[in-house]
Design an enzyme around this catalytic site. Structure first.
Site: not given
Length: 304
Positions: A47, A161, A133
């Site tokens: 993001t 994640k 990630y």
């Protein structure tokens, strides 16, 4: 593990039309997250558009964020890069500037093997807690459970994640990963429209796009799920549904830029070649926000 639990809010990295960091707008966004009481800030994640920024732009962003947050909320910083030495440099910079943790994705152009990814993480993991990630939608690399278990043995690799499971079996995937990883290894999910189900299944954290601009209602969802209040979690998730629909249709990254304007926080341009949402979508973004305010109330922290 405590660094990678609860709600981690992922803000935009606001740039002006010339591609320069808008530190004031970043500060306003971070202040909202801190004031709402999020458990951490995921700076320079997807993001935050980290892959579109130079190392120097990323350093400037981190420097501005550290100054703004001033230790009030833990900062987890994305250090993914094409080259291992660049990621190592970014990790050292993050520690030197005062970050609390790292988020590392295996960014690549040539497809990577599991051994290459393992050695990449082994080199970058240093003095700060690091979260794996796993974002195959953008990196085109999907971590196998065996690789996650192997990485979890590296000192300071403390969390993962995960993307939303294709079969929706959050509880089953969670059990399998916990059986393969050390005690205290934190397992969280991204993919905002699956957050409610993941949280109620007992995951440790929600890495949230929406919380970057709407930390209040996102935190309300997390706290309801953590308390085992499924009915309240369902109610808040229902309020988010129009926004989740926009995320799925256009990509959450694009929607967030228009959402910042609709909220009255400020204007920022996505990095080219990403184009802003068509102006015709503004009414849908406005309606999604109004629906959230109607259902959740003051916690939406909206000027509407």
């Amino acid at each position: 593990m405590t660094l990678f639990t609860g709600l981690s809010a992922f803000p935009l990295t606001p740039m002006d039309d010339e591609g320069r960091l808008d530190a004031d707008l970043l500060g306003r966004t971070l202040d909202r997250i801190v004031t709402a009481g999020a458990d951490s800030i995921g700076l320079l994640g997807s993001t935050g558009g980290y892959v579109y920024l130079t190392p120097e732009e990323r350093k400037r962003t981190l420097r501005a964020a550290v100054e703004c947050v001033d230790g009030r909320t833990p900062l987890i910083v994305g250090v993914g890069a094409l080259r291992t030495d660049t990621a190592e440099d970014l990790a050292r910079d993050a520690k030197a500037m005062g970050a609390d943790g790292l988020l590392l994705a295996p960014v690549s152009y040539q497809p990577l093997t599991e051994e290459e990814v393992f050695r990449h993480f082994e080199a970058v993991a240093g003095d700060l807690p690091l979260c794996i990630y796993n974002n195959p939608g953008t990196t085109r690399f999907s971590f196998s459970p065996d690789l996650i278990a192997r990485l979890a043995e590296i000192p300071n690799v403390a969390a993962v994640k995960m993307p939303l499971p294709a079969n929706g079996d959050y509880a089953g995937e969670l059990r399998r990963l916990r059986a393969m990883t050390p005690g205290g290894f934190a397992i969280g999910y991204s993919g905002d429209w699956g957050a409610k189900d993941a949280l109620l299944a007992g995951v440790d954290s929600w890495y949230s796009v929406a919380a970057g601009l709407l930390p209040g209602p996102a935190l309300a969802l997390v706290r309801a799920a953590q308390a085992g209040n499924a009915a309240e979690a369902e109610r808040i998730d229902s309020a988010f549904q129009p926004l989740w629909a926009l995320f799925r249709e256009f990509g959450s990254y694009r929607v967030m830029f228009m959402l910042a304007e609709v909220l009255g926080i400020g204007h920022a341009s996505p990095p080219r070649p990403i184009l802003p949402l068509p102006e015709a979508c503004r009414g849908r973004v406005q309606a999604a926000l109004e629906h959230l305010v109607d259902v959740v109330g003051d916690r939406a922290e909206s000027p509407i």
